[in-house]
Motif scaffolding. Structure first.
Motif, short mmCIF file in Angstrom:
data_model
loop_
_atom_site.label_atom_id
_atom_site.label_comp_id
_atom_site.label_asym_id
_atom_site.label_seq_id
_atom_site.Cartn_x
_atom_site.Cartn_y
_atom_site.Cartn_z
N ILE A 119 -8.24 -0.47 -6.19
CA ILE A 119 -9.19 -0.50 -5.08
C ILE A 119 -10.21 -1.61 -5.35
O ILE A 119 -10.88 -1.60 -6.38
CB ILE A 119 -9.94 0.85 -4.96
CG1 ILE A 119 -8.95 1.99 -4.70
CG2 ILE A 119 -11.01 0.78 -3.88
CD1 ILE A 119 -9.56 3.37 -4.89
N LEU A 120 -10.33 -2.55 -4.42
CA LEU A 120 -11.35 -3.59 -4.56
C LEU A 120 -12.70 -2.96 -4.25
O LEU A 120 -12.95 -2.55 -3.12
CB LEU A 120 -11.07 -4.76 -3.61
CG LEU A 120 -12.12 -5.88 -3.63
CD1 LEU A 120 -12.23 -6.52 -5.01
CD2 LEU A 120 -11.79 -6.92 -2.57
N ALA A 121 -13.55 -2.86 -5.26
CA ALA A 121 -14.85 -2.22 -5.11
C ALA A 121 -15.95 -3.24 -4.81
O ALA A 121 -16.80 -3.00 -3.96
CB ALA A 121 -15.19 -1.42 -6.36
N THR A 122 -15.95 -4.37 -5.52
CA THR A 122 -17.01 -5.36 -5.36
C THR A 122 -16.40 -6.75 -5.51
O THR A 122 -15.56 -6.97 -6.38
CB THR A 122 -18.10 -5.18 -6.44
OG1 THR A 122 -18.48 -3.81 -6.51
CG2 THR A 122 -19.32 -6.04 -6.15
N SER A 132 -21.80 -3.39 -11.22
CA SER A 132 -20.80 -4.43 -11.03
C SER A 132 -21.37 -5.82 -11.34
O SER A 132 -20.70 -6.65 -11.94
CB SER A 132 -20.26 -4.41 -9.60
OG SER A 132 -19.48 -3.26 -9.37
N LEU A 133 -22.60 -6.06 -10.92
CA LEU A 133 -23.22 -7.36 -11.18
C LEU A 133 -23.37 -7.62 -12.67
O LEU A 133 -23.15 -8.75 -13.14
CB LEU A 133 -24.57 -7.48 -10.47
CG LEU A 133 -24.53 -7.36 -8.95
CD1 LEU A 133 -25.94 -7.51 -8.38
CD2 LEU A 133 -23.57 -8.34 -8.33
N GLU A 148 -15.49 -17.03 -8.77
CA GLU A 148 -15.26 -15.90 -7.88
C GLU A 148 -14.98 -14.68 -8.74
O GLU A 148 -14.25 -14.77 -9.73
CB GLU A 148 -14.12 -16.18 -6.91
CG GLU A 148 -14.51 -17.24 -5.90
CD GLU A 148 -13.46 -17.48 -4.84
OE1 GLU A 148 -12.34 -16.95 -4.94
OE2 GLU A 148 -13.78 -18.24 -3.91
N PHE A 149 -15.57 -13.56 -8.34
CA PHE A 149 -15.53 -12.33 -9.13
C PHE A 149 -14.96 -11.19 -8.31
O PHE A 149 -15.11 -11.15 -7.09
CB PHE A 149 -16.94 -11.93 -9.55
CG PHE A 149 -17.67 -12.98 -10.34
CD1 PHE A 149 -17.50 -13.08 -11.70
CD2 PHE A 149 -18.51 -13.87 -9.69
CE1 PHE A 149 -18.18 -14.05 -12.42
CE2 PHE A 149 -19.20 -14.85 -10.41
CZ PHE A 149 -19.03 -14.94 -11.77
N ALA A 150 -14.34 -10.24 -9.01
CA ALA A 150 -13.88 -9.01 -8.36
C ALA A 150 -13.94 -7.86 -9.36
O ALA A 150 -13.66 -8.04 -10.55
CB ALA A 150 -12.46 -9.17 -7.84
N SER A 198 -27.15 -18.29 -9.48
CA SER A 198 -27.24 -17.63 -8.17
C SER A 198 -25.91 -16.99 -7.79
O SER A 198 -24.87 -17.31 -8.32
CB SER A 198 -27.61 -18.66 -7.09
OG SER A 198 -26.55 -19.58 -6.92
N TYR A 199 -26.04 -16.07 -6.82
CA TYR A 199 -24.86 -15.54 -6.13
C TYR A 199 -24.90 -16.09 -4.71
O TYR A 199 -25.95 -16.12 -4.08
CB TYR A 199 -24.90 -14.01 -6.05
CG TYR A 199 -24.52 -13.32 -7.33
CD1 TYR A 199 -23.20 -13.25 -7.75
CD2 TYR A 199 -25.49 -12.71 -8.12
CE1 TYR A 199 -22.84 -12.60 -8.92
CE2 TYR A 199 -25.15 -12.06 -9.30
CZ TYR A 199 -23.83 -12.01 -9.68
OH TYR A 199 -23.49 -11.38 -10.84
N ASP A 200 -23.75 -16.56 -4.22
CA ASP A 200 -23.66 -17.00 -2.84
C ASP A 200 -23.30 -15.84 -1.93
O ASP A 200 -23.62 -15.85 -0.75
CB ASP A 200 -22.57 -18.09 -2.69
CG ASP A 200 -22.88 -19.31 -3.52
OD1 ASP A 200 -24.05 -19.69 -3.63
OD2 ASP A 200 -21.93 -19.87 -4.09
N ASP A 201 -22.60 -14.86 -2.46
CA ASP A 201 -22.11 -13.77 -1.64
C ASP A 201 -21.78 -12.60 -2.56
O ASP A 201 -21.15 -12.78 -3.61
CB ASP A 201 -20.84 -14.23 -0.91
CG ASP A 201 -20.34 -13.22 0.10
OD1 ASP A 201 -21.16 -12.51 0.70
OD2 ASP A 201 -19.11 -13.12 0.28
N VAL A 202 -22.20 -11.42 -2.17
CA VAL A 202 -21.83 -10.19 -2.88
C VAL A 202 -21.42 -9.18 -1.81
O VAL A 202 -22.15 -8.97 -0.84
CB VAL A 202 -22.99 -9.61 -3.72
CG1 VAL A 202 -22.60 -8.29 -4.36
CG2 VAL A 202 -23.45 -10.61 -4.77
#
Length: 131
Positions: A116-119, A33-34, A90-92, A57-61
């Motif tokens: 389905i929200l996976a990530t 996913s990343l 923001e990512f999904a 950077s990522y702030d939240d995963v």
């Protein structure tokens, strides 16, 4: 180049090949996913800044549901803040179709009624200064 417009969105769709399964139950690792987030972020930077940009950077995963080989994923990226050189997005990753193989129908699959929200994630990308 003008200031990027907040709310700009990029959407990709991708089939997850069975060669990417690493775990029992045809599960795919979270890093998959990343990598997809990097792809949509790159398109976003090209769209808004004419440059591929670099992930800072990522702030939240959040890994909320499994991704499996045979899934069809929808990956979204929305620009939520734009600084002089930084872009916060923001990512999904949502599963929109899933394999439903049986012995009688080894290639069976189905579209899901509700994705389905996976990530999900929030991250910062940097771009070169405008000239």
């Amino acid at each position: 180049m003008s200031t990027p417009e907040i709310g700009t969105t990029v959407v990709h769709r991708r089939y997850v090949p069975y060669s990417h399964a690493h775990y029992a139950g045809n599960l795919v690792d979270g890093a998959y996913s990343l990598g997809l987030f990097g792809d949509v972020a790159t398109e976003m930077c090209i769209l808004t800044d004419g440059d591929e940009g670099l992930f800072a950077s990522y702030d939240d995963v959040q890994f909320k549901a499994p991704v499996r080989a045979g899934d069809v994923l929808e990956i979204t990226c929305e620009l939520v803040r734009a600084g002089r050189r930084s872009r916060v997005m923001e990512f999904a990753v949502r599963v929109v179709a899933r394999g439903a193989a049986t012995e009688a129908q080894p290639g069976a699959a189905q579209l899901l009624d509700e994705p389905i929200l996976a990530t999900s994630a929030r991250g910062t990308v940097v771009v070169p200064e405008s000239t």
